[in-house]
Design a protein around this motif. Structure first.
Motif, mmCIF file in Angstrom:
data_model
loop_
_atom_site.group_PDB
_atom_site.id
_atom_site.type_symbol
_atom_site.label_atom_id
_atom_site.label_comp_id
_atom_site.label_asym_id
_atom_site.label_seq_id
_atom_site.Cartn_x
_atom_site.Cartn_y
_atom_site.Cartn_z
ATOM 1 N N VAL A 1 0.841 -1.204 0.000
ATOM 2 C CA VAL A 1 0.000 0.000 0.000
ATOM 3 C C VAL A 1 0.875 1.252 0.000
ATOM 4 N N MET B 1 -5.120 6.625 1.259
ATOM 5 C CA MET B 1 -4.419 5.348 1.436
ATOM 6 C C MET B 1 -3.405 5.428 2.568
ATOM 7 N N VAL C 1 -5.425 3.242 5.290
ATOM 8 C CA VAL C 1 -4.992 1.876 4.986
ATOM 9 C C VAL C 1 -3.598 1.634 5.564
ATOM 10 N N THR D 1 -9.185 -3.711 5.131
ATOM 11 C CA THR D 1 -8.253 -2.796 4.443
ATOM 12 C C THR D 1 -8.273 -3.026 2.934
ATOM 13 N N SER E 1 -11.189 -1.018 2.025
ATOM 14 C CA SER E 1 -10.856 0.410 2.122
ATOM 15 C C SER E 1 -9.973 0.842 0.960
ATOM 16 N N PHE E 2 -9.066 -0.035 0.566
ATOM 17 C CA PHE E 2 -8.178 0.242 -0.564
ATOM 18 C C PHE E 2 -8.993 0.521 -1.827
#
Length: 544
Positions: free
Chosen positions: A32, A92, A96, A228, A231-232
């Protein structure tokens, strides 16, 4: 399925698995981070690209073509698009990557705690086993010693040669060993019972609870990874509507490109206002040829006056006709007379509009100051009315200067509009040319708004001028002299090379086309831009 019951004997493997889970989570966090760095770099490069192709421009250089305006609109939309990529990178980073790194630290601490508890429970069970094993070994030794004592007692008791004291001593030793073996047996039984209880407790209570905690921790890690992941994707999804608007704006800008309007702007920008040159008449040079009586050809009547010099006529025609050649440069003048009439009119009108706006601002400021002065006069405690008088006087002075500038530009505008109107109505003739107003208008030809690229071309000759100006080969008399204000290269036909501060004879005044005919001391004649020279006319002056 439970790790505590199904994996009761897999402590080491669970230790390795939980460590792998945390390593995997941190690896995804690193992914990420690299992704958001790519977004940041991409956004930065996009902004640099937009800045490169959207340079700072002055007000006069603002684009008017629809193709240019659409391109700059696309650049603005692309700049907004870059901003959304920055939002993606920021989201991000916070929602994240940052969340994963914080959660990873919590997992490490929790895992360490659970594994420490498991090791402590295993160490305690090992201690219980050692105690039980020691008691067992002691019981075994004591039993063996008791057996030896019993064998010794029985041997002495059956030996007729053994004394009574030896038999009694062996008997008491047997009783002692048997008593110690019994005590060891009891101790061993107690330790064994205790170990079995602790072992049951270890494998049925402690270890299952510890492994259950590790299982819960690993499942929460898996859930966090799924969150996550979502969420990404959500970070991208949230900016899609704005990115779609940016793309729609680009499409709209593309639709706004209007080739007809751009062509009209080209006409508006470069239209000079001059009339195209008329056709040249046929010049009959056979008028003086003697015709015989048998020649039935009807001759062309002779024109009055002397014959024109074909050499001079053709030369001058070439000098003045100059529609597509390179035009000499002229300096920018305050009255904009270096521009074609149409362009000059537009520039003057634009300047007048700007001056009127400035005048209106000054008038508003004067009115505001007068109102403030009235308030101060009615309420002296609020301020001194006299302190405003210098500012009011300065404003009035500025207004007078602006009015003077407006009047001056309006007079120039009236002049160019009058000339432009007269040019559209007149027919080209020698008489009209001689009575044209002496201005500084540019001749026919192509022009650009860029003053550094403007050139002047020699004046277009009227066909009837040949009869008046080339009756003989005698040079025209000088009607004055002039001093060159600037150097002129005279690179085109009909023009004359001159150096700055050079003094020349004036042999023909400017007829309103921006060119003056001059002669050097060497006798070479040609045209120079009127705005390049300072002319002094002299009465009864003769040429050299």
């Amino acid at each position: 399925m439970s790790w505590g019951t199904d994996l009761w004997d897999q402590f080491e493997n669970l230790d390795k698995h939980t460590q792998w889970g945390i390593d995997f989570l941190e690896r995804y966090a690193k992914f990420v981070k690299e992704r958001l760095e790519i977004e940041q770099t991409y956004a930065k490069q996009l902004r640099s690209l937009v800045k490169k192709y959207c340079p700072k421009r002055s007000k006069d250089d603002e684009p008017r073509f629809t193709s240019c305006l659409s391109f700059y609109s696309i650049l603005n939309e692309l700049n907004d698009y870059a901003g959304q990529r920055e939002v993606v990178a920021e989201e991000m980073g916070h929602k994240v990557y940052g969340e994963l790194m914080r959660y990873s630290q919590d997992l490490k601490a929790e895992r360490k705690h659970h594994l420490q508890e498991g090791r402590k429970a295993q160490q305690y069970l090992d201690q219980c086993w050692k105690h039980m094993d020691n008691s067992k070994k002691k019981f075994e030794r004591e039993c063996k010693e008791a057996e030896k004592s019993q064998m010794m007692y029985e041997r002495l008791d059956n030996d007729i040669n053994a004394t009574k004291s030896e038999v009694e001593k062996a008997k008491s030793q047997l009783y002692l060993r048997q008593h110690m073996a019994e005590e060891s047996k009891n101790e061993y039984a107690a330790q064994l019972q205790n170990f079995n209880a602790e072992q049951w407790k270890h494998f049925n209570v402690a270890i299952p609870q510890i492994f259950k905690n590790l299982q819960d921790m690993d499942e929460r890690r898996t859930v966090k990874l799924g969150e996550t992941y979502r969420s990404f994707a959500e970070v991208e999804r949230r900016v899609i509507p704005i990115i779609s608007k940016c793309l729609e704006g680009m499409v709209t800008a593309a639709k706004n490109v209007d080739e007809r309007r751009d062509s009209g702007i080209v006409v508006e920008s470069f239209k000079s206002g001059f009339e195209p040159p008329v056709d040249f008449p046929f010049e009959d040079f056979s008028q003086n040829i003697q015709r015989t009586g048998s020649d039935g050809t009807i001759g062309t009547p002779k024109t009055e006056g002397g014959k024109p010099d074909p050499k001079h006529a053709i030369s001058r025609t070439k000098n003045k006709l100059w529609l597509f050649g390179k035009k000499p440069k002229a300096p920018t003048l305050e009255d904009l007379s270096h521009l074609p009439p149409e362009q000059r009119r537009k520039k003057l009108q634009q300047r007048i509009d700007e001056l009127n706006k400035e005048l209106q601002k000054e008038m508003d400021q004067r009115d505001a100051l007068n109102k403030m002065k009235d308030v101060y006069e009615k309420n002296p405690q609020m301020g001194d009315p006299g302190s405003l008088q210098p500012k009011i006087s300065e404003t009035i002075c500025n207004m007078e200067k602006l009015r003077s500038e407006i009047h001056k530009n309006e007079s120039w505008l009236a002049e160019v509009e009058g000339k432009h109107g007269s040019r559209g109505e007149r027919r080209p003739s020698a008489d009209v040319n001689h009575h044209a107003p002496h201005g500084r208008e540019s001749p026919e030809g192509s022009y650009t708004d860029d003053h550094s690229q403007e050139h002047r071309s020699p004046p277009q000759p009227d066909p009837h001028d040949f009869d008046d100006e080339f009756d003989d080969d005698d040079p025209l008399p000088a009607i004055g002299h002039c001093k060159a204000l600037y150097s002129f290269d005279g690179s085109n036909e009909g023009t004359l090379v001159m150096n700055e501060n050079e003094v020349l004879y004036v042999i023909e005044e400017d007829k309103g086309d921006g060119w003056t005919r001059v002669r050097k001391h060497s006798g070479v004649e040609g045209y120079v831009p009127t705005s390049y020279v300072d002319i002094t006319l002299e009465k009864n002056s003769k040429g050299s």
